[in-house]
Every structure is written in structure tokens, then in C-alpha cells.
Write an enzyme that holds these catalytic residues in place. Structure first.
Site, PDB file in Angstrom:
ATOM      1  N   GLU A   1       0.824  -1.221   0.000  1.00  0.00           N
ATOM      2  CA  GLU A   1       0.000   0.000   0.000  1.00  0.00           C
ATOM      3  C   GLU A   1       0.850   1.258   0.000  1.00  0.00           C
ATOM      4  OE1 GLU A   1      -0.620  -2.658   1.816  1.00  0.00           O
ATOM      5  OE2 GLU A   1      -2.638  -3.291   1.251  1.00  0.00           O
TER       6      GLU A   1
ATOM      7  N   HIS B   1     -11.773  -4.859   9.174  1.00  0.00           N
ATOM      8  CA  HIS B   1     -12.265  -4.560   7.826  1.00  0.00           C
ATOM      9  C   HIS B   1     -13.506  -3.674   7.847  1.00  0.00           C
ATOM     10  CE1 HIS B   1      -9.638  -7.902   6.857  1.00  0.00           C
ATOM     11  NE2 HIS B   1      -9.778  -7.631   5.576  1.00  0.00           N
TER      12      HIS B   1
END
Ligand SMILES: Cc1ncc(C[n+]2csc(CCOP(=O)(O)OP(=O)(O)O)c2C)c(N)n1
Lengths: 338, 326
Positions: B59, B128
Site C-alpha cells: 500500500e 475490515h
């Protein structure tokens, strides 16, 4: 750690036949040295504030590297970037004004010592997050590749940055996508006070790069010719395709990490040993032995560097402050420029 | 044309890729896999791997490469699977993308578009299900968008790409399957990225919300209307810079506010909105503004517990009754 470490013997410097180059390299190292000595003095006088990271002792790295690049290449550097900015062509006046925080600075006084930028010269900083410039370099190279531009991107960073995830993610991406990135690690053995061996399980930096299937070589970062030759070869290899290249420049900083650092983590004897190999006096001695330089010519180069510094200080002193009314400018692109 | 939020996003991406060769999409599994939420499905076949670029699990690396590519003259759209994983890239978003323009004295702008899914409601448990839009909305130098409707999903990408500065777009994971009518003509979905939008007119109180909470706020408004209570629903749409004028205009009419935000109450975007209401609309107020936010707990996995942690239409309606004193 011994001042001498194993290095590959450099191939012939690509520009060795350029007879003006050696004196240019020497002159440029002197320009960096005199600029930074002045910065230290101005820091003491309170004219320059904030973090100031001097490059004294490492000048051969910037001189050898920047002279091996083309004017159109991109450079991303760290907070120890005065030398790189200067040799990329950022006027010393603009650098000094930036250190003073003046509107005439190369970042309009918004950046200071750690954030020198120059769009026209494709100088992308001035990045003060350790490792933070590495992904930017990968992206710049990606843009050039996708736009079919022949530029390469050189990213200068310290060995400390190689412990950051950003290094690993970036070199992996550059190798995976075969991007024209030159990774220039200036290994001065210390990340602030942390010696390489105290921070890395693998201290052979070229081996780390090679683990990503990136071509890698080390060079004596105290020897400007060796740097220029090694980086020159690497630049040529990157330009020819085949993806990124990693160069480790083995160097040493003579001064503390920053002006706030009492430098308690290393032996004075170690520093003295490295100073024997100082890039300016060893190179000028070499040039004298080769009959390319005499003392008078050396003094002329030094005086020119000093005069440039004095003029830059006068410029910065006289330059106006940006009005506080402009505080919020340049957070976003103004309407007119959209 | 009946379509889904997901398809509306894809239409916008396709249009952008066709319109401008500088545009490319990059992120984990955007290509072969078709996108975690299937937004980019089919684009690889159409545009090829240079422009629909799968990245490794990096990322920080690929978001930073997006910043560099933007500096280098491209118009990258970088997809981060969810806001949770964007934390690994925060350095590049906060310390590079948002700051480069200012730090360079205006020399560089970063025309980067960063898309990410956000929010809970799918029983994915705490790692999440974050809703961290307010973290990004805190940062000067970026624009933060939250398309909550199919029209906005279709319309926000083009102006985001036209913006010379970094834009972060939050797509609530619960909205991808939302279906509805997408007007055929751009007149029906083209939008600016500066203004909030009134989604339902009303006179007695204003529900202020964004993103995944908009459908819930509209549901609450329906329930209340059945009891004769007419609430206005204001969709912030742009989380930074906030459209304070739109908030003030609505409160000048309704004099009561409930802010609905899936973020945790402490330090939430809702807190910022309430602060602005107090600063700007204090004398318009007939009651203290209220907030409906997520419970101060990592979002649990179990369905009933997750539902209890999140703002729900019933809680929203109850808060409206409370500000109305009925
Ligand atoms: C991400 C991050 N962590 C810590 C710091 C503080 N810091 C500034 S310079 C530095 C040492 C970096 O050493 P190195 O990469 O070897 O470069 P050098 O300073 O030796 O040129 C540290 C730890 C920082 N700026 N950024």
C-alpha cells in the site's frame, strides 16, 4: 568500522575524457562545502532555524552523482539535500533564501533546509520522511515510462532508509515493472546515532538490492571519480533498459547528524580517520599530482565558491519576507492555475 | 437506466480511461481479479495491463508511486481495497500527496485520485470495518468525497480527475449493491465536488449525513413522515472542505439538527459538523444538536452486535424525536 571497505573496481568513467570535468567536480564540491560551512555559522547566529543536516564529508557523492545525470532526469532527495539541489542547478541564492525562510527561496520559504524543491530543474525534494521519497521516485519513473520519455529518476537516500518498508516496497515495484530508477544509497554508516550493524541484520547493502534482482554495485563515496564512474555506468545501464540499478556510495559525514546532535555515539578517532580521506583535499592532491591543478588555481576555485556564498547570504538577507496574508496560499492549486 | 452503484463507478472509470490517455487505474487486484468489489471488472480486457495495473501488496509503495506518477504528468487513480489498509499508506497520503504543493511553494501539484472502500455492515469484523473518513478530512491539501448515490458514483470521478490536487473518494462497502435509476444524460448525474446536496426537503429538523448513512437517514425520514414529522436530509457529499453554507441554510429553516456519522463519536466528522453549527448557527437553534454515531467499540463480527454498534434508522428517528421533544 574501518574506513576502507570492499568495493568493486570502477570501470572507466564515461566522461573521463572530458578534460574540464575534474576541475568542475572539485569546484562543485567546494561550493557545497563553503555553502554548508556558512549555513552552520548562520545557524549559530540564529539566521537559519529548524533542522539543518549538513553534508560535509559527503560532497563527492553529490558531485559524482549529479554530474552523471542528464539535465532532464528527475532527482528525489532527502533532508540532507543542499548539495544535490545546488548541483542540479538550483541557484545558491534561492537555496540560501529558503534557509532564511524568505519568499525568494526555492520553496517560497515554506520548506526550509529540508524541503528544497525546484520544478524547472526536476528536483523533487527535499523529503524529510526517511524512505518517503522512494515510492515517489518509482512513480516518477513509471510516469516517464508510460509517457515514453527517455528520462531516468535518481533517488538519493541514506542507508537508514533501507530498514523502512518503503525501501522494500519501492525497489520491488521498480524491479517488477522494470522502471528506470537509480537507487543511490549514500551509506554514511549512521542513521542519526544508529550504526548500520545495530539496525540491519544484513549489512551488505548491495546484497539486499540484489535480493530483488536489481543490479547493484558499491563505490568509494569519498572518491569523486569513483562515484562518477560507478554512477555513470549505472545511469547508462538504466537508460539502456533492464530496469533499476542500485549504487551504494560508501561515505561518511564529518559533522553531527543535525545541529541538535551532540554526536556522542562515535569515536573521535573514527571521525579523524575518515577525515584523512576527505574528498576535497584528496582529490585536489590527486589533481595536483597529475599536473591539472596548482595551489593558485585551487585558491581561485575556493575564492569563487566563497564569493558565491557571500553573494547568496547578501541576497537572502536583503530578500523580503512573504506577507502573513499569504499564509494559506498553495495549499490547493489556485483557481487561475486549474 | 436501472443500474447499481458499482456499475456507475465502473462507467465513470471507463469514461475517464477513454477520455484521457494519462489516466490509469492501479491497485491490488484491480486487474485480473476485477477489483475486490468488482468495480473494475472487465477493464483489464478493454484497456490492458499498463493502464489497469495490478500491484503487489504494498500500500505504501503503490500509493506513493501514484503520487510520483501524478507529479510525473499522469492522472493516476489508485484504488486501496479499504480504508483499513490505507493506514499502511498514510505516510504517502498525509506526508507527501497533501503537503507537496505547499512545501514546494506552489511548484508541484499532485493530481492523484485515491479511491477506497469504507464502512461496516458486512460482518467483516473490526479490521475490515473502519470508517475513518474524518482522519482524511482533517488534512489540508486534500479534498475528500463520499458519493452516497448512484448519480454521485457516476458523476464524481470526472471532476476529481480534473482537480489538480489530490482527491480521496470513499465508497461505502454497503452501497456497491445499491440499485436505482441513473439518468441517461450527464445533466442528471454530472456534479461539482464542492457542494452538499439536499436529498429530501423538510421543515422540522435537519438530518446531516454522508456516504453509507444516507440511505439510513432517508429511511428514518420516511418513518418520521409517516408520523407527520417532516425532516430535511442533507448529504454532505464533500467531507473536505465542508459546505458550511449548506448546513447553515438548512438550519436557518429547520432550527434543529441531528448529525449521523458511522465514525466513532469521539473526534468524529459529526463532531466537526456540530462545532460548525454551534459557531455559525447558535442563535438559529431551538435545541442542542445531537449526534448518532457508531458505538465506541471496534466493530464486532456477530450480526446483531455489529448492527447494534452502527447508526440505524430507528436510532436516527429517535434522535430526531429527541431534538423535537416529541
Ligand atoms: C520515518 C522517519 N523516521 C524517523 C525520522 C527521524 N530521522 C531523521 S533522519 C534519521 C536518520 C536517517 O539516516 P539515513 O537514512 O542513514 O540518512 P542520513 O541522515 O545518514 O543521511 C532519522 C531516524 C524521520 N525523519 N522519518
Amino acid at each position: 568500522m574501518s574506513p576502507r571497505r570492499k568495493q568493486e573496481t570502477p570501470a572507466a568513467a564515461p566522461a573521463a575524457d572530458d578534460s574540464a570535468l575534474p576541475l568542475r567536480l572539485l569546484a562543485d564540491m567546494l561550493r557545497i562545502r563553503r555553502l554548508e560551512e556558512k549555513c552552520a555559522e548562520l545557524y549559530g547566529a540564529g539566521k537559519i532555524r529548524g533542522f539543518l543536516h549538513l553534508y560535509i564529508g559527503e560532497e563527492a557523492c553529490a558531485a559524482g552523482t549529479m554530474h552523471a545525470l542528464a539535465a532532464d532526469d528527475n532527482v528525489v532527495a532527502t533532508y540532507r539535500e543542499h548539495g544535490h539541489a545546488l548541483l542540479r542547478g538550483v541557484p545558491m541564492n534561492a537555496i540560501m533564501a529558503e534557509m532564511f525562510g524568505k519568499a525568494a527561496g526555492c520553496s517560497r520559504g515554506r520548506g526550509g533546509s529540508m524541503h528544497l524543491f525546484d520544478a524547472a530543474r526536476r528536483f523533487y525534494g527535499g523529503q524529510a520522511i526517511v524512505g518517503g521519497g522512494l515510492p515517489l521516485a518509482v512513480g516518477l519513473a513509471l510516469a516517464d515510462r508510460m509517457r515514453k520519455l527517455p528520462r531516468i529518476t535518481a533517488c538519493v537516500f541514506g542507508e537508514g532508509a533501507m530498514a523502512e518498508g518503503a525501501f522494500h516496497e519501492s525497489i520491488n515495484l521498480a524491479a517488477l515493472w522494470q522502471l528506470p530508477v537509480l537507487f543511490c544509497c549514500e551509506n554514511n554508516l549512521y542513521a542519526m546515532g544508529t550504526a548500520l550493524a545495530r539496525s540491519e541484520s544484513q549489512t551488505d547493502l548491495c546484497a539486499k538490492a540484489a535480493a530483488y534482482k536489481v543490479r547493484a554495485r558499491a563505490a568509494d563515496g569519498m572518491d569523486v571519480r569513483a562515484v562518477h564512474a560507478a554512477v555513470g555506468d549505472a545511469v547508462a545501464a538504466v537508460r539502456a533498459g533492464g530496469g533499476p540499478f542500485f549504487v551504494e556510495l560508501q561515505t561518511y559525514r564529518f559533522r553531527a547528524h543535525s545541529m541538535f546532535d551532540p554526536d556522542l555515539y562515535r569515536d573521535k578517532a573514527e571521525i579523524e580517520a575518515w577525515k584523512q580521506r576527505g574528498p576535497i583535499h584528496t582529490f585536489s592532491a590527486q589533481l595536483k599530482a597529475e599536473g591539472r591543478l596548482d595551489e593558485a588555481a585551487f585558491l581561485r576555485l575556493d575564492a569563487a565558491a566563497q564569493a558565491e556564498v557571500d553573494a547568496a547570504v547578501a541576497f537572502a538577507e536583503a530578500a523580503p519576507w512573504e506577507p502573513v496574508a499569504d499564509l494559506l496560499r498553495d495549499v490547493h492549486t489556485p483557481e487561475a492555475a486549474r | 437506466m436501472k443500474t447499481s452503484y458499482r456499475e456507475a463507478l465502473r462507467l465513470a472509470l471507463r469514461e475517464a480511461l477513454i477520455a484521457d490517455p494519462r489516466v490509469f487505474l492501479m491497485g491490488e487486484d484491480v486487474g485480473r481479479y476485477g477489483g475486490t468489489y468488482a468495480v473494475s471488472k472487465g477493464l483489464l480486457d478493454e484497456f490492458g495491463p499498463e493502464r489497469i495495473r495490478d500491484t503487489p501488496l504494498s500500500e505504501l509503495g503503490f500509493v506513493g508511486a501514484g503520487v510520483g506518477a501524478a507529479l510525473g504528468g499522469l492522472r493516476p487513480i489508485v484504488e486501496v481495497m479499504t480504508v483499513n489498509f490505507s493506514l499502511l499508506a498514510l505516510d504517502q497520503i498525509v506526508n507527501s500527496a497533501a503537503l507537496l504543493r505547499h512545501m514546494s511553494g506552489g511548484q508541484f501539484s499532485v493530481p492523484l485520485v485515491l479511491r477506497m472502500a469504507t464502512g461496516a455492515g458486512r460482518q467483516l469484523a473490526a479490521q475490515h470495518s473502519h470508517s475513518l473518513e474524518n482522519w482524511y478530512a482533517h488534512i489540508p491539501g486534500i479534498r475528500v468525497l463520499a458519493p452516497a448515490t448512484i448519480a454521485d458514483a457516476r458523476g464524481m470521478l470526472a471532476p476529481a480527475l480534473a482537480d489538480p490536487d489530490p482527491v480521496v473518494i470513499f465508497e461505502h462497502a454497503q452501497l456497491y449493491n445499491l440499485e436505482g435509476e441513473l439518468p441517461a444524460s450527464p445533466d442528471g448525474w454530472a456534479c461539482d465536488i464542492a457542494h452538499a446536496a439536499v436529498r429530501r426537503e423538510g421543515s422540522q429538523a435537519t438530518l446531516i449525513t454522508y456516504g453509507g448513512c444516507l440511505p439510513k437517514a432517508l429511511q428514518a425520514a420516511e418513518q418520521l413522515a409517516a408520523d407527520g414529522i417532516e425532516v430535511e436530509v442533507l448529504d454532505l457529499r464533500v467531507l473536505r472542505p465542508l459546505d458550511t453554507d449548506a448546513i447553515a441554510a438548512s438550519l436557518a429553516k429547520t432550527h434543529r439538527a441531528v448529525v449521523v456519522d458511522e465514525g466513532w463519536k469521539s473526534g468524529s466528522l459529526a463532531a466537526e459538523v456540530v462545532a460548525r453549527i454551534v459557531e455559525r448557527c447558535f442563535y438559529d437553534l431551538d435545541a442542542p444538536p445531537l449526534r448518532v454515531c457508531s458505538a465506541e467499540v471496534p466493530i464486532p463480527y456477530a450480526k446483531h452486535m455489529e448492527a447494534a454498534a452502527l447508526p440505524q434508522p430507528e436510532r436516527i428517528a429517535a434522535a430526531v424525536r429527541e431534538v423535537l421533544g416529541v
